[in-house]
Design an enzyme around this catalytic site. Structure first.
Site, mmCIF file in Angstrom:
data_model
loop_
_atom_site.group_PDB
_atom_site.id
_atom_site.type_symbol
_atom_site.label_atom_id
_atom_site.label_comp_id
_atom_site.label_asym_id
_atom_site.label_seq_id
_atom_site.Cartn_x
_atom_site.Cartn_y
_atom_site.Cartn_z
ATOM 1 N N LYS A 12 43.663 32.343 33.250
ATOM 2 C CA LYS A 12 43.497 32.745 34.647
ATOM 3 C C LYS A 12 42.093 33.301 34.868
ATOM 4 C CE LYS A 12 43.610 37.476 34.088
ATOM 5 N NZ LYS A 12 42.535 38.418 34.496
ATOM 6 N N ASP A 139 50.128 41.042 33.679
ATOM 7 C CA ASP A 139 49.588 39.738 34.088
ATOM 8 C C ASP A 139 50.559 38.591 33.836
ATOM 9 O OD1 ASP A 139 47.169 40.652 35.048
ATOM 10 O OD2 ASP A 139 46.064 40.257 33.192
#
Length: 294
Positions: A12, A139
């Site tokens: 990401k 996350d």
């Protein structure tokens, strides 16, 4: 049910990152626009009769026990479906750099959860899988879902956003990594001079205006008083000087990315960065991986 399954663990990037408040529990409230990119680790899961969950990676220093988020994710999933006696080996071939702010460990955990849910015939809905993943790491819910999203809270509260317009990322990581707790501690010692225009960024995403998106790329951690931010600034300068529409550090670093239009010739800047720094790769956008139920 198969006894082996494979899944890609996608990295990401933080298109923007804001820290809005320090909470009473010691965590921080965040507001981030996050994007899944095509750089990935390869995760393979092999069931066995050992009754133990272990991980092996292509990097000798990465632990294979419950310190590894992938192992913790597997144990949490097995507990949720009452299959706690199942043993397995998790093989992770690392391509996402460690200590880069690219969510490599979280991506591996998310890949394990998606793979096991598929292997066991999808006993958990997309929403249940996301909720469970929040127990593993902040996350991990985003890495489970993927795509483009606005993340708030500790990062676990997600709102799916329109996909990024077509673009290309050049991602560069210097040889050093940055401690996340250390950077948060330094952030708490300063008054932030500015914050990302998150509302303007999300509106630009809805309009699919890449130039306006890139004007709003910003990471508040770059304001921290840390000499390593000089290197971050140097890499950003190289990317911008070679045609990037915007550039920023991702997460708490130390990787830095630049956004380029699809037709840009990035060969020169990639060669320059590869010659100077430890890691430099090109990546594209990846869409939603675990779509919430409609």
């Amino acid at each position: 049910m198969p006894d082996r399954i494979e899944e890609k663990a996608y990295a990401k990037l933080n298109i923007s990152l804001d820290v809005t408040e320090r909470r009473s529990d010691g965590y921080h409230d965040m507001l981030m626009v996050m994007q899944t990119v095509s750089l990935y680790d390869e995760v393979s899961i092999m069931l066995n009769g050992s009754g133990r969950v272990r991980a092996r990676t292509s990097l000798a220093f990465v632990p294979g026990d419950e310190r590894n988020l992938a192992v913790r994710a597997a144990l949490r999933f097995l507990s949720a479906i009452d299959a706690g006696e199942q043993g397995m080996d998790i093989q992770i071939d690392k391509r996402i750099p460690v200590g880069a702010g690219m969510g490599g460990g979280s991506a591996d955990a998310a890949a394990v959860l998606r793979a096991l849910n598929r292997m066991y015939g999808s006993p958990l809905s997309p929403e249940e899988l996301e909720a469970l993943s929040g127990d593993v790491g902040s996350d991990v819910p985003f890495c489970v879902r993927g795509g483009t999203a606005l993340a708030s809270g500790r990062g676990e509260k997600l709102e799916t956003l329109p996909d990024m317009p077509e673009c290309r990322f050049i991602i560069c990581k210097p040889s050093f990594s940055i401690s996340t707790p250390d950077l948060f501690k330094k952030l708490d010692q300063i008054r932030l001079r500015c914050h990302p225009d998150t509302a303007g960024l999300t509106e630009a995403l809805r309009r699919q205006d890449l130039a306006q998106i890139c004007r709003r790329i910003y990471n508040v951690f770059e304001d921290v008083d840390d000499r390593r931010m000089n290197t971050v600034a140097e890499i950003k300068g190289i990317l911008l000087d070679h045609g990037a529409l915007g550039a920023a550090m991702t997460g708490t670093g130390s990787a830095v990315f630049g956004v380029f239009t699809p037709g840009s010739d990035t060969a020169q800047v990639q060669a320059l960065l590869k010659n100077e720094y430890a890691f430099c790769e090109s990546a594209g956008c990846i869409g939603v991986l675990n779509a919430p139920s409609v």
